[in-house]
Design an enzyme around this catalytic site. Structure first.
Site, PDB file in Angstrom:
ATOM      1  N   GLY A 247      -3.467   2.275 -10.531  1.00 51.34           N
ATOM      2  CA  GLY A 247      -3.007   1.051  -9.906  1.00 51.34           C
ATOM      3  C   GLY A 247      -1.943   0.260 -10.633  1.00 51.34           C
ATOM      4  CD  GLU A 284      -9.584   7.627 -10.728  1.00 54.16           C
ATOM      5  OE1 GLU A 284      -9.191   6.920  -9.775  1.00 54.16           O
ATOM      6  OE2 GLU A 284     -10.763   7.990 -10.845  1.00 54.16           O
ATOM      7  N   GLY A 286      -1.153   6.849 -10.922  1.00 56.47           N
ATOM      8  CA  GLY A 286      -0.297   7.625 -10.031  1.00 56.47           C
ATOM      9  C   GLY A 286       1.129   7.094 -10.093  1.00 56.47           C
ATOM     10  NE  ARG A 287       2.572   1.748  -6.832  1.00 56.20           N
ATOM     11  CZ  ARG A 287       2.759   1.814  -5.517  1.00 56.20           C
ATOM     12  NH1 ARG A 287       3.963   1.975  -5.020  1.00 56.20           N
ATOM     13  NH2 ARG A 287       1.736   1.695  -4.694  1.00 56.20           N
ATOM     14  NE  ARG A 323       6.107   2.424  -2.049  1.00 59.63           N
ATOM     15  CZ  ARG A 323       6.752   1.339  -2.440  1.00 59.63           C
ATOM     16  NH1 ARG A 323       8.065   1.303  -2.484  1.00 59.63           N
ATOM     17  NH2 ARG A 323       6.082   0.282  -2.832  1.00 59.63           N
ATOM     18  CB  CYS A 353      14.618   6.736  18.212  1.00 59.10           C
ATOM     19  SG  CYS A 353      15.935   7.936  18.249  1.00 59.10           S
TER      20      CYS A 353
END
Ligand SMILES: *Cc1c(COP(=O)(O)O)cnc(C)c1O
Length: 425
Positions: A247, A284, A286-287, A323, A353
């Site tokens: 996080g 853990e 990630g980002r 995002r 579109c």
């Protein structure tokens, strides 16, 4: 005009009048591989990992890369070589780890909706731990393990009810979220787990949200976790490891998240102060390992000045960069080769579109048709969320290592997209 500052690590930077990833100009990569193109800096990923490793030096910790941030095989391979385990949320992700050479024993299997088939396959592969998110899941996992004649290693994901102060779609540790077990039920859930013969209680885990830019939610979550560990152990169930989830945020637009090493020194001090200094840890992230290691290169297809807004239409879209459409997220957008002309204000949009297909609002850019732009901070939750909407082929990906570029995912083709479909005969 050079933008004053680019987010993240110094491996993606201007040299002269060109934007480079490590030692390769992005324009050369765009020419060779086409656009839209994701380019990643290997050094940047390893530097992000090193910040965690520094913070933990001398401690017993397993860093499990939360691969949903970017699950491309070569990225998994890189983190596996660097000693990481993996946090997976589906059987597909587990398969990727095994194909990329990661060890099953270093896999944590997370997620609120694991199927019996996923549990079965993960037990057979020998994953290191299941992070269980409900009492119903505990019962099913127990059954699946007993059918295999095995014991499933489990950790229970608790919901510490702290506000991570991030976007509501990516906050996961509050009472109203679908994740984890409410902390008032945690002790009884552990007692139940300890009584089930197909389970072996290993640890406790939480994950409070994503893109967290302050230390206080982590410090609060750690206190709640330690209170719970005390209560669970007092009830007779020993807890081997503490998993604090992921996080940690990155800089997209001026945010100043704590550095991993600094944050962890504070968290470790709290562990020591409360007498848990020798407890094995897991995290853990990630980002924060991949987000600022990547950019998406896109070509300006058309400029469409208007009465109210000027549109800059590029060849990347919400299917490549989901995002902004999903979370109103901001990505800095910069030219590969800055021009000297006076900037104008543009809505940077893709060809899809949908009015939701935007990449940046109100961006001051000096651009001309055919220019190449870099969408920054595109290493996390971009390619792994990419889709084929509008039957667009997913982009190619390149991993840059010094002066070498490795194509790690070839551009998808239309035949790839239609392979599983059948006409009615
Ligand atoms: C998504 C997720 C992570 C990683 O979150 P980041 O914000 O990318 O660090 C870690 N653990 C679990 C359980 C997750 O779902």
């Amino acid at each position: 005009m050079h933008p004053d500052r680019l987010p993240g690590h110094p491996h993606i930077a201007y040299a002269g009048d060109e934007l480079f990833v490590e030692m390769i100009p992005l324009s050369a990569l765009a020419q060779q591989y086409g656009t839209p193109l994701f380019a990643y800096s290997k050094a940047s990923m390893l530097a992000a990992l090193a910040a965690y490793q520094q913070g933990f030096s001398g401690r017993q910790v397993q860093i499990c890369y939360a691969m949903k941030a970017n699950s491309t095989l070569a990225i998994i391979q890189l983190f596996a070589h660097a000693g990481c385990g993996f946090d997976v949320v589906s059987l597909g992700e587990m398969q990727r780890v095994l194909v990329a050479g990661g060890l099953a024993s270093r896999i944590i299997f997370s997620g609120v909706g694991k199927t019996r088939a996923e549990m079965h396959a993960a037990l057979e592969a020998g994953v290191g731990c299941f992070n269980v998110e409900s009492e119903a899941e505990l019962e099913v996992l127990n059954e699946v393990a007993l059918n295999l004649g095995l014991q499933a290693p489990v950790s229970i994901r608790v919901n510490p009810n702290v506000d991570p102060q991030t976007h509501p779609y990516i906050s996961t540790g509050l009472k109203g979220n679908k994740f984890g077990i409410a902390h008032e039920h945690v002790v009884q859930t552990y007692q139940r787990a300890a009584a089930l013969p197909g389970l072996k209680v290993q640890g406790i885990d939480c994950h409070i949200g994503s893109q967290i830019t302050q230390e206080s939610p982590y410090l609060d979550a750690m206190d709640r976790m330690l209170d719970l560990v005390e209560a669970i152990e007092a009830a007779g169930v020993p807890i081997h490891h503490i998993d604090m989830g992921g996080g940690l945020g990155i800089e997209y637009q001026g945010e100043t998240p704590p550095e991993a090493a600094v944050l962890w020194r504070k968290l470790l001090a709290k562990l020591d102060a409360r007498g848990f200094g020798d407890r094995p840890l897991m995290i853990e992230p990630g980002r924060s390992l991949v987000g600022n290691a990547g950019v998406c290169v896109t070509e300006v297809l058309y400029l469409k000045p208007g009465e109210q807004k000027n549109f800059c239409i590029v060849d990347a879209a919400m299917n490549d960069l989901p995002r902004p459409a999903m979370y109103q997220a901001y990505h800095q957008i910069v030219p590969l080769k800055p021009r000297d002309t006076t900037p104008e204000t543009w809505e940077v949009v893709g060809p899809i579109c949908e009015s939701g297909d935007w990449i940046g609002h109100d961006r001051d850019l000096s651009v001309a048709q055919g220019d190449l732009l870099a969408v920054m901070s595109a290493g996390a939750y971009c390619m792994s969320m990419a889709s084929n909407y509008n039957t667009r082929n997913r982009a190619a990906e390149v991993l840059v290592d010094g002066s070498q570029a490795h194509l790690i995912r070839a551009r998808e083709g239309y035949a790839d997209q239609m392979r599983q479909e059948r006409l009615i005969t």
